[in-house]
Scaffold this active site. Structure first.
Site, PDB file in Angstrom:
ATOM      1  N   ARG A  45       0.805  -1.221   0.000  1.00 46.20           N
ATOM      2  CA  ARG A  45       0.000   0.000   0.000  1.00 46.20           C
ATOM      3  C   ARG A  45       0.844   1.281   0.000  1.00 46.20           C
ATOM      4  O   ARG A  45       0.392   2.310  -0.485  1.00 46.20           O
ATOM      5  CB  ARG A  45      -0.935  -0.004   1.200  1.00 46.20           C
ATOM      6  CG  ARG A  45      -1.984  -1.106   1.046  1.00 46.20           C
ATOM      7  CD  ARG A  45      -3.145  -0.866   1.910  1.00 46.20           C
ATOM      8  NE  ARG A  45      -4.110  -1.944   1.814  1.00 46.20           N
ATOM      9  CZ  ARG A  45      -5.125  -2.075   2.642  1.00 46.20           C
ATOM     10  NH1 ARG A  45      -5.306  -1.210   3.606  1.00 46.20           N
ATOM     11  NH2 ARG A  45      -5.974  -3.071   2.490  1.00 46.20           N
ATOM     12  N   ASP A 148     -16.216   9.095   7.644  1.00 43.74           N
ATOM     13  CA  ASP A 148     -15.096   8.157   7.561  1.00 43.74           C
ATOM     14  C   ASP A 148     -13.813   8.928   7.864  1.00 43.74           C
ATOM     15  O   ASP A 148     -13.762  10.152   7.702  1.00 43.74           O
ATOM     16  CB  ASP A 148     -15.010   7.529   6.165  1.00 43.74           C
ATOM     17  CG  ASP A 148     -14.215   6.230   6.166  1.00 43.74           C
ATOM     18  OD1 ASP A 148     -14.833   5.144   6.224  1.00 43.74           O
ATOM     19  OD2 ASP A 148     -12.960   6.295   6.132  1.00 43.74           O
TER      20      ASP A 148
HETATM   21  C1  LIG Z   1     -14.345  -2.032   5.661  1.00 41.83           C
HETATM   22  S1  LIG Z   1     -14.921  -0.375   5.636  1.00 41.83           S
HETATM   23  C2  LIG Z   1     -16.622  -0.596   6.158  1.00 41.83           C
HETATM   24  C3  LIG Z   1     -17.583   0.216   5.331  1.00 41.83           C
HETATM   25  C4  LIG Z   1     -19.066  -0.018   5.633  1.00 41.83           C
HETATM   26  N1  LIG Z   1     -19.403   0.370   6.966  1.00 41.83           N
HETATM   27  C5  LIG Z   1     -19.439  -1.451   5.384  1.00 41.83           C
HETATM   28  O1  LIG Z   1     -19.773  -2.186   6.320  1.00 41.83           O
HETATM   29  O2  LIG Z   1     -19.396  -1.882   4.221  1.00 41.83           O
HETATM   30  C6  LIG Z   1     -14.140   0.277   7.100  1.00 41.83           C
HETATM   31  C7  LIG Z   1     -13.999   1.806   7.064  1.00 41.83           C
HETATM   32  O3  LIG Z   1     -13.601   2.253   8.377  1.00 41.83           O
HETATM   33  C8  LIG Z   1     -12.812   3.406   8.211  1.00 41.83           C
HETATM   34  N2  LIG Z   1     -12.048   3.660   9.448  1.00 41.83           N
HETATM   35  C9  LIG Z   1     -10.986   2.985   9.930  1.00 41.83           C
HETATM   36  N3  LIG Z   1     -10.566   3.547  11.064  1.00 41.83           N
HETATM   37  C10 LIG Z   1     -11.387   4.587  11.326  1.00 41.83           C
HETATM   38  C11 LIG Z   1     -11.457   5.568  12.354  1.00 41.83           C
HETATM   39  N4  LIG Z   1     -10.587   5.577  13.363  1.00 41.83           N
HETATM   40  N5  LIG Z   1     -12.426   6.496  12.295  1.00 41.83           N
HETATM   41  C12 LIG Z   1     -13.306   6.502  11.265  1.00 41.83           C
HETATM   42  N6  LIG Z   1     -13.298   5.613  10.253  1.00 41.83           N
HETATM   43  C13 LIG Z   1     -12.340   4.672  10.284  1.00 41.83           C
HETATM   44  C14 LIG Z   1     -11.950   3.058   7.006  1.00 41.83           C
HETATM   45  O4  LIG Z   1     -11.421   4.219   6.393  1.00 41.83           O
HETATM   46  C15 LIG Z   1     -12.941   2.293   6.119  1.00 41.83           C
HETATM   47  O5  LIG Z   1     -13.496   3.113   5.123  1.00 41.83           O
END
Ligand SMILES: C[S@@+](CC[C@H](N)C(=O)[O-])C[C@H]1O[C@@H](n2cnc3c(N)ncnc32)[C@H](O)[C@@H]1O
Length: 277
Positions: A45, A148
């Site tokens: 990445r 996000d």
């Molecule tokens: C796998 S995606 C899940 C998306 C959606 N909720 C779903 O279930 O399909 C996880 C997301 O969490 C976000 N994320 C990770 N750490 C975070 C944080 N500390 N605060 C806010 N968002 C975060 C990532 O950027 C990512 O877009």
């Protein structure tokens, strides 16, 4: 000492020191716990950032991230190290539950507010927008807030533009009512209708920091993000988020996630579905 991780041809090997520095960085910034063995992921990445700066090693890049003047690059590293996998109508049981058990009992004269926390590129938020518009029609006002940590992904969510190979799970009826097929240079894309986009807004929010004043919500979706955190971070995030739920409001977490054993003011009402006490 350089560790024994074997890189692919296009990847830089990650020294133990660089890996620990990057692991610590993403834990401090986002609460994401990479564990001890994600060297390949980190390397693949961040590789393009080495090329961008013509750096030779991830040690140099890890040093760059420590520079207080590297704010933009730190955000870029967060964007690259977070996992944004998502799709429309993921884990459909929650949408069914919402429709049958939650929307039915909402008072008509109050705006229904829903937060898709960790929304990634917006597919979850727009799936929910389709369900809310379909259910409430003109009877009841509704709004969706998506957030996000990743700036890049929030820009994508705001555009409401998606590649058509990623839309299989959208019910046909919703596709024709709420999605516009791209033509010309947008061939192969669909745009979520402005009727839904106007009621859906996104913001950059780090769930491990103090939450901004966003008002109270009837429902929060917090799905497929808790898996990246350790127990203490998980509990803090959930506690902070439920302070933004109305009493009796509903929290959905991902099907592979658990908040069991945490002393939270929540009652389990269906699998991975909680009501605020
Ligand atoms: C796998 S995606 C899940 C998306 C959606 N909720 C779903 O279930 O399909 C996880 C997301 O969490 C976000 N994320 C990770 N750490 C975070 C944080 N500390 N605060 C806010 N968002 C975060 C990532 O950027 C990512 O877009």
């Amino acid at each position: 000492m350089v560790n024994a991780t074997v890189p692919r041809i296009d990847q830089e090997p990650v020294s133990t020191k660089a890996y620990q520095a990057i692991r610590e960085f993403i834990y401090q910034e986002a609460g994401i716990d990479l564990g001890g063995a994600k060297q390949m992921l980190v390397s693949s990445r961040l590789n393009k950032r080495l090329r961008h700066y013509t750096l030779q090693t991830l040690d140099e890049y890890a040093d760059l991230l420590k520079n207080p003047a590297a704010g933009e690059e730190r955000q870029m590293a967060i964007d690259l190290l977070s996992t944004n996998e998502t799709y429309f109508f993921r884990e459909p049981g929650h949408f069914e539950h919402l429709r049958k058990e939650v929307l039915q009992s909402h008072p008509q004269d109050r705006t229904f507010r829903l937060w898709s926390a960790a929304s990634s590129s917006g597919e979850e938020a727009y799936s929910l927008a389709m369900v809310l518009d379909d259910f409430f029609g003109r009877r009841t006002n509704w709004e969706i807030f998506g957030s996000d940590i990743s700036r890049r992904i929030i820009q994508k969510a705001n555009s409401g533009l998606y590649q058509t190979h990623r839309i299989d799970a959208i019910p046909k009826d919703y596709l024709s009512r709420y999605c516009r097929k791209g033509i010309g240079r947008y061939e192969g894309f669909l745009l979520v209708d402005s009727k839904l986009r106007d009621k859906t807004r996104f913001a950059e929010i780090n769930l491990t920091r103090n939450l901004p004043d966003v008002g109270l919500f009837e429902v929060i979706f917090l799905r497929n993000v808790l898996i990246y955190f350790d127990d203490l971070t998980k509990e803090t995030i959930v506690r902070n988020l439920i302070s933004k739920l109305r009493p009796g409001g509903i929290l959905y977490i991902g099907h592979s996630e658990s908040i069991k054993g945490m002393n939270l003011p929540l009652t389990l009402i269906a699998p991975t579905t909680y009501r605020k006490q």
